[in-house]
Design a protein around this motif. Structure first.
Motif, PDB file in Angstrom:
ATOM      1  N   ILE A 121      15.364  -8.943  -1.060  1.00  0.00           N
ATOM      2  CA  ILE A 121      15.426 -10.324  -0.560  1.00  0.00           C
ATOM      3  C   ILE A 121      14.467 -11.190  -1.376  1.00  0.00           C
ATOM      4  CG2 ILE A 121      14.955 -11.817   1.418  1.00  0.00           C
ATOM      5  CD1 ILE A 121      15.740  -9.509   3.240  1.00  0.00           C
ATOM      6  N   PRO A 122      14.912 -12.357  -1.855  1.00  0.00           N
ATOM      7  CA  PRO A 122      14.020 -13.244  -2.622  1.00  0.00           C
ATOM      8  C   PRO A 122      12.790 -13.646  -1.795  1.00  0.00           C
ATOM      9  CG  PRO A 122      16.301 -13.937  -2.845  1.00  0.00           C
ATOM     10  CD  PRO A 122      16.291 -12.875  -1.798  1.00  0.00           C
ATOM     11  N   GLY A 123      11.631 -13.559  -2.414  1.00  0.00           N
ATOM     12  CA  GLY A 123      10.383 -13.917  -1.734  1.00  0.00           C
ATOM     13  C   GLY A 123       9.666 -12.750  -1.115  1.00  0.00           C
ATOM     14  N   VAL A 124      10.308 -11.573  -1.036  1.00  0.00           N
ATOM     15  CA  VAL A 124       9.678 -10.378  -0.482  1.00  0.00           C
ATOM     16  C   VAL A 124       9.001  -9.617  -1.621  1.00  0.00           C
ATOM     17  CG1 VAL A 124      10.058  -8.175   0.681  1.00  0.00           C
ATOM     18  CG2 VAL A 124      11.300 -10.206   1.423  1.00  0.00           C
ATOM     19  N   THR A 125       7.697  -9.380  -1.489  1.00  0.00           N
ATOM     20  CA  THR A 125       6.943  -8.711  -2.556  1.00  0.00           C
ATOM     21  C   THR A 125       6.704  -7.231  -2.276  1.00  0.00           C
ATOM     22  OG1 THR A 125       4.847  -9.372  -1.522  1.00  0.00           O
ATOM     23  CG2 THR A 125       5.782 -10.856  -3.174  1.00  0.00           C
TER      24      THR A 125
END
Length: 453
Positions: A121-125
């Motif tokens: 998911i974009p933004g999940v590090t």
């Protein structure tokens, strides 16, 4: 509640209205007519009851304010506490996959797949899972046998199964040794399904600093085995007990709070989790912004899988502090009301005495008393009453606030900073309450005062 408050108010008005009325009915008229208005000097006996009431008000105010100060101090301590991991940009939630019907290795594979989808998911590090969320109130513990101790002796430690990248996600640094390897998670799933494998293979474990200090203080903990169990040797055998090779330490991590902010850090074991119901996501933006994407991933994995308790770690902590926050607000409100009532009581008493002593004040001014002397006389009387109430209240607060023992955190009932703060605030209140009557007394015109009677 409204009816009770109304009845209590009316009863209070009646009782405190009847008392002076009954007292006035017992006055001997002849001495009263010959007597001048009271004075600040030798006639203070007439105001002994008033003085006592003001002293009681101040004393009770001290108790309430000290209690409020201790509770507020506790809330501040809890909020500023370092739990041992980063709480910002962290989203947590529970996924119950039991309805899928998967078990053992298949369930483990399902959770690993979910973790990989969340990580995309974009933004999940960083993403991981565990048996429960840190600081959510959940807690596991286990007993084990420590090598070098009697066969039936047991030690205990908190126990937390964690998924891949757990320590990176929570930002708990590894101080010694290493993290878990991917193959160790697969090994755990096999060991859980095979009792014979459990007796042959020592499972890897990562422990915290407290664990090392408690159980391996003078040894290098890396590689140390513990917890091996042989039925009939380590204890009385039973049909459902199986042999276990125990654990072997592969790493040491920084101490972190587990169950709650209030709980002390005890020896803790982290073991590889083949599956877990709670997920932790570290994000580079607002954690709740990725919530819709998370729901989509879970929906695609299976429509019957419930996703619950989606909260940021900060929200989890704030929910845990709900009681402390509520009590701190109520106690602060009651403390301010008590301070206001004490100020009104002290002001009312001094204003009453200044009014009754107008004649005496006028005579003193006419005979040459300086304005500062008159002002100081009134202020001194108020300060003496406040000081007596403060002393009584301070002693009472040390005893009564011990009842708050279970609510306090890293602050003692007799905390000197709280007592000093309350003392300074009350003396400023006394100064403000004394100033207006004292200022009025210092401006008495001798001619008007002598004609007062």
């Amino acid at each position: 509640m409204l009816g009770f408050t109304l009845a209590a108010t009316l009863l209070t008005g009646l009782l405190f209205g009847i008392a002076p009325a009954l007292r006035s009915m017992r006055i001997d008229l002849t001495p009263a007519l010959k007597d001048s208005a009271g004075g600040l000097g030798g006639r203070q006996g007439r105001f002994r009851l008033g003085n006592i009431l003001v002293v009681m008000q101040v004393a009770l105010t001290v108790v309430v304010m000290v209690g409020a100060g201790l509770v507020v101090h506790t809330l501040r301590n809890l909020r500023s506490l370092d739990p041992g991991f980063a709480t910002d940009n962290l989203l947590t939630f529970d996924v119950d996959a039991t309805l899928t019907g998967y078990k053992d290795e298949r369930m483990a594979a399902f959770y690993r797949e979910l973790r990989d989808r969340f990580a995309a998911i974009p933004g999940v590090t960083a993403v991981s899972y565990s048996n429960s969320i840190l600081l959510s109130g959940g807690l596991w513990s286990t007993d084990f046998h420590l090598p070098g101790t009697p066969p039936r002796s047991k030690k205990s430690a908190d126990y937390m199964p964690v998924g891949p990248q757990f320590f990176e996600t929570m930002q708990i640094p590894v101080l010694r040794g290493r993290k878990f390897k991917p193959e160790e998670y697969e090994l755990t799933a096999k060991v859980e399904a095979d009792k014979e494998a459990r007796a042959r293979v020592a499972e890897p474990v990562i422990v915290n600093e407290v664990f090392v200090r408690a159980y391996f203080p003078n040894l290098n903990p890396i590689g140390q085995p513990f917890g091996a169990y042989v039925p009939g040797v380590n204890g009385e055998p039973s049909p459902d007990e199986t042999a276990s090779a125990g654990w072997q330490i592969v790493g040491v991590v920084r101490d972190a709070k587990y169950e709650s902010l209030r709980s002390s850090i005890v020896p803790t074991m982290y073991v590889p989790a083949s599956s877990g119901g709670s997920f932790e996501l570290r994000t580079s933006r607002d954690p709740m912004a990725v919530a819709p994407d998370i729901r989509d991933v879970v929906r695609q994995a299976g429509r019957d899988i419930p996703l619950v308790n989606m909260l940021t770690q900060t929200e989890t902590i704030e929910r845990q502090l709900f009681q402390e926050r509520l009590v701190a607000r109520l106690a602060s409100l009651f403390a301010l009301l008590a301070l206001l009532l004490a100020a009104i009581g002290l002001y009312g008493l001094l204003a009453h005495e200044v009014t009754r002593s107008t004649n005496e004040i006028g005579i003193r001014v006419a005979l040459g008393a300086a304005t500062g002397q008159v002002l100081g006389r009134i202020v001194r009387q108020g300060f003496v009453l406040a000081a007596i109430g403060l002393a009584i209240g301070a002693a009472a607060s040390v005893a009564l606030t011990r009842l708050l023992g279970n609510m306090l955190f890293e602050v003692e009932p007799g905390d000197p900073l709280t007592l000093i703060g309350v003392t300074v605030l009350l003396m400023l209140m006394a100064l403000a309450a004394c100033y207006i009557p004292a200022r009025r007394a210092s401006r008495v015109d001798p001619i008007v005062a002598l004609r007062h009677e």
